[in-house]
Design an enzyme around this catalytic site. Sequence first.
Site, PDB file in Angstrom:
ATOM      1  N   SER A 414      39.381  38.942  34.904  1.00  9.01           N
ATOM      2  CA  SER A 414      40.641  38.550  35.543  1.00  9.01           C
ATOM      3  C   SER A 414      41.780  38.447  34.537  1.00  9.01           C
ATOM      4  O   SER A 414      42.903  38.192  34.925  1.00  9.01           O
ATOM      5  CB  SER A 414      40.469  37.243  36.310  1.00  9.01           C
ATOM      6  OG  SER A 414      39.813  36.297  35.534  1.00  9.01           O
ATOM      7  N   HIS A 435      39.722  44.133  39.425  1.00 10.45           N
ATOM      8  CA  HIS A 435      39.791  42.679  39.539  1.00 10.45           C
ATOM      9  C   HIS A 435      39.784  42.265  41.002  1.00 10.45           C
ATOM     10  O   HIS A 435      40.786  42.404  41.702  1.00 10.45           O
ATOM     11  CB  HIS A 435      41.052  42.172  38.818  1.00 10.45           C
ATOM     12  CG  HIS A 435      41.217  40.690  38.894  1.00 10.45           C
ATOM     13  ND1 HIS A 435      42.435  40.063  38.857  1.00 10.45           N
ATOM     14  CD2 HIS A 435      40.301  39.702  39.022  1.00 10.45           C
ATOM     15  CE1 HIS A 435      42.256  38.761  38.964  1.00 10.45           C
ATOM     16  NE2 HIS A 435      40.980  38.515  39.075  1.00 10.45           N
ATOM     17  N   GLU A 447      43.103  44.283  42.205  1.00  7.50           N
ATOM     18  CA  GLU A 447      43.979  44.777  41.133  1.00  7.50           C
ATOM     19  C   GLU A 447      43.175  45.822  40.362  1.00  7.50           C
ATOM     20  O   GLU A 447      42.092  45.524  39.854  1.00  7.50           O
ATOM     21  CB  GLU A 447      44.373  43.645  40.176  1.00  7.50           C
ATOM     22  CG  GLU A 447      45.505  42.770  40.659  1.00  7.50           C
ATOM     23  CD  GLU A 447      45.908  41.698  39.647  1.00  7.50           C
ATOM     24  OE1 GLU A 447      47.076  41.326  39.630  1.00  7.50           O
ATOM     25  OE2 GLU A 447      45.050  41.215  38.877  1.00  7.50           O
ATOM     26  N   ASN A 485      47.522  36.699  38.110  1.00 11.08           N
ATOM     27  CA  ASN A 485      47.248  35.517  37.287  1.00 11.08           C
ATOM     28  C   ASN A 485      48.310  35.309  36.216  1.00 11.08           C
ATOM     29  O   ASN A 485      48.565  34.187  35.797  1.00 11.08           O
ATOM     30  CB  ASN A 485      45.856  35.616  36.652  1.00 11.08           C
ATOM     31  CG  ASN A 485      44.763  35.331  37.678  1.00 11.08           C
ATOM     32  OD1 ASN A 485      45.041  34.804  38.752  1.00 11.08           O
ATOM     33  ND2 ASN A 485      43.532  35.689  37.352  1.00 11.08           N
TER      34      ASN A 485
END
Length: 678
Positions: A414, A435, A447, A485
């Site tokens: 991540s 991800h 992702e 993130n």
Amino acid sequence: MTSHSIEPSPPVRTERHGAVLVIVTDSPPVNALSAAVRDGLEAAIKEGAVDESIAAMVLRCDGRTFFAGADISEFGKPLRGIPLPTLVDAIEASPKPVVAAIHGTALGGGCEVALGCHYRVAVPSAKLGMPEVKLGLLPGAGGTQRLPRVVGVAKALEMIVLGNPVSARAAADAGLVDRLVGEDTLEADAIAFARDVAGTRPIPRVRDRAIAPDPTAPEAFRKTHGRKLRGFDAPEACIACVVAAGEKPFEDGLAFEREQFTALMNGAQSAAQRHIFFAERQAAKIDGIDPATPLRAIRSVGVIGAGTMGGGIAMNFLSAGIPVTIVEMQQDALDRGIGVVRRNYEASAAKGRIAADAPDKAMALLTPSLSLDALGDCDLIIEAVYEDMAIKKELFGKLDAVARPGAILASNTSYLNIDEIAAVTQRPGDVLGMHFFSPANVMKLLEVVRGARTAPDVLATVMALAKKIRKVAVVAGVCDGFIGNRMLMPRQVEANKLLLEGATPEQIDRVHVAFGMPMGPFQMADLAGVDIGWHRDPGRIENIRDALAAEGRWGQKKGAGFYDYDDKRNPAPSPRVAEIIDAFRAKAGTTPRVIDDEEIVARTLYTMVNEGALILEEGMAQRASDIDVVWIYGYGWPVYRGGPMFWAKTEGVEKVVAGLERYGFPVAKSLRNGEAVK
Ligand code: 3HC
């Protein structure tokens, strides 16, 4: 030399089959009801009406589907051609019966056209529905008035307010489809049906049907579904229209529907939801890669790690019928992981979400193994092990030796650097990031992280595969936290600072929930686990989170985190957390001040927009709308606000920039000049 302009062939044509006029629309890709299609249909209906040799008409489409709705790309632009409601009325007013012959998806305006027809036949694989609510709208071509007259108020509410399509079979049970016909004989069967009904008089028109009163249905509906409709304008407007159908004469109901439709169409929510409709489809397009790039075949997938993440990832492929080999290091962990996958499938089957035999079918495609060697034949291998660079590098070194040439190697990291992972292999072109978001079998976002050396066909293959497993995929570049993130970080930093300055977790969370997020930053921490990413040294307390973790306040799972929880996991503000925060304030010498909601918005939401702008400047996202897609599908950003970058535009760039400056943040260049949100 003379140059010729080739006239595009008209999208609507007519064909005669004896006394039946077949009106065929051919307007790829989905036969949306554009101005040209509407005008063509109006002319064709007139042609059938005046031609004495014609006794009935059939309306059908070429290509993959019956009309998939109004042409969304025309929304917000000046009207051209005959308006859709007028067209539907004209079809219904035809002096000769019109039969809709449905295949694919009859959605929105498409379903409304079918309701304007006097009869509807469909192939069993067809679907019918009114998804306008998902665009922040309501069916605006008579759908809210005609559908309840056909399927009843309760069913109409379900279809219109939730917007999910129903199968042709369910539509037939509900009275929306008059006859199911052969999958491969739609046209011939529809013509035969039209011949049968050609002489029926009076011609049955939906507008003439009585509506069965059902006064309790709207309240019952709100009670069951109200929670998931929180914040949206369109659902209540849909309900009001369906209620009006039961109370007003047909024409008055239509006028009310029009009024409500126009208000929604001009509102900010629908603009945001329409933006996301196109953004989601745009995200699938990869800059700098020819769409015709040949793809690698993905016939089988390997997943390393049978924990929550690995198991969830595996389920995506199993559900799509792609065999998966899943590898763990220990037998008990492997058994546990497989057990969880099976139980997830069984729970879905018990709720009727999947067929009763689906769990067995899916599990038959799953091969458990304790050895990486079992992955030798896989076309794609996804690693979902612990987030640690050294572990990942070692694993990729081994995979490089085991995987067949041409296999794609993906990491579910991540935030770690994909290029560094790829560099330990002899095939960096075959490596990328995939991800997934937890729970990986549920969350729609993927992702796809494009490394510096990822080969174009590898990226294109994974993006196409994402669609097959029903994910919404977005291409991200290699940077800490990728798109989603990474944008979470400034939000978290500011939320923590705000606590020290005087805000409470409850206040910050409340502002985020009022904004439309499913939960605020501290509720999210409690759900995910306050201990996640903790250094595990109770003696080292550097921030509030460390202090909570050291006391075992790990969040919901421990009944205590930023909040106190009762047995039913209901949160309450925690006096102990207030003490901890006070102690930190005292240590820092801070006198708490009253912080208003506007400051929370600027410091936790505008900072995300600013980070998004930096992501764009660095080329880590292809386009602003991709960032919006990430936040809608990965983090529950309210779709009616269109994602952070779209929202910034709605707020006004100047306001966002001024807010950032007021609190001393350096403003990204592309935000200041508006490029990032245009
Ligand atoms: N208007 C304009 N373009 C549309 C469209 C529409 N209604 N529906 C799909 N498209 C375009 C997509 O943007 C996409 O374009 P692209 O190739 O340039 O990206 C292309 O058609 C193919 O669409 P998908 O990639 O979505 O194809 P799928 O095969 O996966 O799905 C579908 C097909 C189920 C029909 C899906 O496209 C869909 O759900 N479409 C929208 C349906 C809808 O919302 N209809 C209601 C419209 S509002 C309305 O009717 C108002 C009325 O009540 C007055």
